[in-house]
Scaffold this active site. Structure first.
Site, PDB file in Angstrom:
ATOM      1  N   LYS A 135       0.833  -1.207   0.000  1.00  0.00           N
ATOM      2  CA  LYS A 135       0.000   0.000   0.000  1.00  0.00           C
ATOM      3  C   LYS A 135       0.865   1.254   0.000  1.00  0.00           C
ATOM      4  O   LYS A 135       0.550   2.248  -0.664  1.00  0.00           O
ATOM      5  CB  LYS A 135      -0.927  -0.001   1.231  1.00  0.00           C
ATOM      6  CG  LYS A 135      -1.702   1.307   1.373  1.00  0.00           C
ATOM      7  CD  LYS A 135      -2.678   1.271   2.540  1.00  0.00           C
ATOM      8  CE  LYS A 135      -3.399   2.618   2.653  1.00  0.00           C
ATOM      9  NZ  LYS A 135      -4.470   2.607   3.671  1.00  0.00           N
ATOM     10  N   HIS A 273      -5.603 -23.723 -38.393  1.00  0.00           N
ATOM     11  CA  HIS A 273      -6.749 -22.950 -37.912  1.00  0.00           C
ATOM     12  C   HIS A 273      -7.548 -23.707 -36.856  1.00  0.00           C
ATOM     13  O   HIS A 273      -8.762 -23.849 -36.935  1.00  0.00           O
ATOM     14  CB  HIS A 273      -7.644 -22.535 -39.073  1.00  0.00           C
ATOM     15  CG  HIS A 273      -6.961 -21.602 -40.022  1.00  0.00           C
ATOM     16  ND1 HIS A 273      -7.505 -21.232 -41.226  1.00  0.00           N
ATOM     17  CD2 HIS A 273      -5.761 -20.963 -39.946  1.00  0.00           C
ATOM     18  CE1 HIS A 273      -6.671 -20.408 -41.860  1.00  0.00           C
ATOM     19  NE2 HIS A 273      -5.608 -20.236 -41.095  1.00  0.00           N
TER      20      HIS A 273
END
Length: 514
Positions: A135, A273
């Site tokens: 923090k 593909h």
């Protein structure tokens, strides 16, 4: 001004070297328990945590670092007001936290672990240290990963780390505590004695970006590769040679390997593909490759190949490989001879070696994003153990036909739906998939097969809604068919199979791949 570091680690990898480096620069080391002991045994001067807090450890070690003398020193901002308040309370600033956590996930994964044992591995002080330091990254550096120690010392010696680096490590610390809390929450959400729900009510994914990709499916789309572990390689393997893999390469390699690992015998899978265009098994990978390529050599151009055995000199010696443009190959390993051959003859072909990763199953849960959220499913690992095949028509398949049907059925699960696979013995000869109409998928497969459809068998990933699919296959020369069954027109399909002389087998299991 003396700089101070609080060190509290379960995993002590690199902690002594880090302590030595900090001490050499005049830092004060503060630690407790096993961390302090490890540093002292290495000859370092360490201030005990209790000397800082003035309060001994409590409750069998449950309360150690939870004290204003620690968290005030961590959370104080670099402002005159905060400094004055700390001075009035006799608290010193803390500039660095080095902390990792109790191994909760490893504990609950062990067989026979009790709830009491699991609860004692829920880290409180460590998580709070990390969150407090993270923090206040504007002033404090937090390290939760031994892999960052060397980088941190380089930065400290140069007068840093700067705010950008402190912020990066703060984000890493918050990601660690988030994943830790997720593991605890998942465990506590289960009833004692039960296995965790593989699809729980609440679930957070903890993924680490391991590579920025040049682009996504198309050049205008940004893309990146994420993994569950920071050091994970592409598709769980290692890029042996060739340029970085693309977004499309990664998807195709994953699809190819999933199909290849489905076979116990040496197998070669060619994917284009996201769907196989050729699959074959044989006595070796070298003998399987020509048959896999022959299934659809036109579609194989520019595809990827998966081999479930090491790629060796015999594999690369085949003329067909030299003539084929291949984007990438994935295999358990590549011999030195094979790597040298690719370097000389196919410089642009990427080689991905799975190594030990060949024995690891990928994520059991598959995710796909949709508008407004995501859907998840357990991955399709093939027919369930209690699955049974049933001869639906009058004629049972011959021994050779059944063997070919079982091969085609495995392949079918890896082809985009609607999936149709034609096979001769141990190799595909025609594949039709990704079409909205099943009969059109049959037409595509028999067209790809040509004359090789005569005497072939056919697998369908879902039931035939009408008899037309079997009629097209029979006209091309297909002799046996395997499909799940379950259509309201099964009687019509069975009657067509009997009329056409086709052996028809129902599996009772569907293998859609959307």
């Amino acid at each position: 001004m003396t700089q101070r570091a609080v060190l509290s680690v379960f995993d002590k990898t690199g902690i002594v070297d880090l302590g030595r480096a900090l001490a050499a620069l005049g830092w004060e080391l503060i630690a407790s328990g096993g961390t302090a002991r490890a540093l002292r045994e290495a000859g370092l001067t360490v201030r005990d945590l209790v000397d800082v807090t003035g309060a001994p450890e409590m409750l069998g070690g449950r309360v150690k670092t939870l004290h204003p003398a620690i968290h005030g020193g961590l959370l104080a901002r670099d402002t005159p007001a905060d400094r004055a308040e700390l001075a009035a309370a006799g608290i010193d600033l803390i500039d660095l936290v080095v902390c990792n956590l109790y191994p909760f996930a490893a504990t609950v994964a062990a067989p026979g672990v009790t709830v009491d044992e699991a609860v004692e591995q829920i880290d409180i002080g460590g998580v709070t240290l990390l969150r407090a330091a993270a923090k206040n990254f504007g002033r404090v550096t937090v390290l939760c990963d031994p892999a960052d120690y060397d980088r941190a010392m380089t930065a400290i010696r140069a007068g840093g780390p700067g705010e950008a680096l402190r912020r990066e490590w703060a984000a890493k610390a918050f990601a660690l505590t988030r994943a830790y809390d997720d593991a605890v929450a998942a465990y506590l959400a289960t009833t004692a004695g039960e296995a965790p729900d593989i699809l729980p009510q609440n679930l957070s994914l903890h993924l680490i970006r391991t590579q920025r990709l040049r682009y996504g499916e198309n050049p205008h789309q940004a893309a990146a590769l994420y993994a569950t572990e920071a050091d994970a390689g592409p598709v769980g393997g290692r890029l042996v040679r060739g340029k970085a893999l693309s977004y499309n390469n990664l998807l195709d390699l994953d699809a190819a390997w999933r199909a290849a690992e489905s076979f116990l015998r040496p197998a070669v899978v060619v994917v284009k593909h996201l769907s196989p265009c050729g699959v074959a098994i044989g006595d070796s990978a070298a003998t399987a490759f020509p048959a896999a390529l022959a299934s659809d050599p036109l579609s194989a151009f520019g595809g990827v190949i998966a081999v479930n055995r090491p790629v060796d000199g015999a594999f690369v010696a085949q003329p067909a490989l030299a003539e084929l443009f291949v984007e990438a190959i994935i295999a358990p390993a590549f011999s030195e001879e094979a790597v040298a051959w690719f370097a000389a003859h196919k410089k642009n072909c990427r080689l991905v070696a799975l190594g030990d990763g060949v024995f690891k199953v990928g994520l059991l849960v598959e995710w796909r994003t949709i508008r407004g959220g995501a859907v998840a499913q357990v991955r399709d690992a093939g027919d369930p153990p209690d699955g049974q095949w049933r001869v639906a028509g009058r004629r049972a398949p011959s021994e050779a036909e059944e063997a070919a049907l079982r091969f085609a059925w495995i392949v079918c699960a890896h082809v985009k739906s609607n999936a149709i696979v034609l096979a001769q013995a141990t190799a595909t000869v025609g594949i039709g998939g990704g079409l909205p109409s099943r009969v059109d998928a049959v037409r595509l497969a028999v067209t790809k097969a040509g004359e090789r459809a005569r005497g072939a068998v056919m697998a369908s990933d879902a039931f035939f809604p009408f008899a037309d699919g079997l009629e097209v296959a029979a006209a091309a020369g297909v002799t046996a068919v395997v499909e799940p069954g379950g259509s309201v027109r099964d009687d019509e399909v069975i009657a067509a199979a009997d009329r056409l002389g086709i052996a028809l087998v129902f599996t009772g299991v569907r293998h859609f791949r959307h």
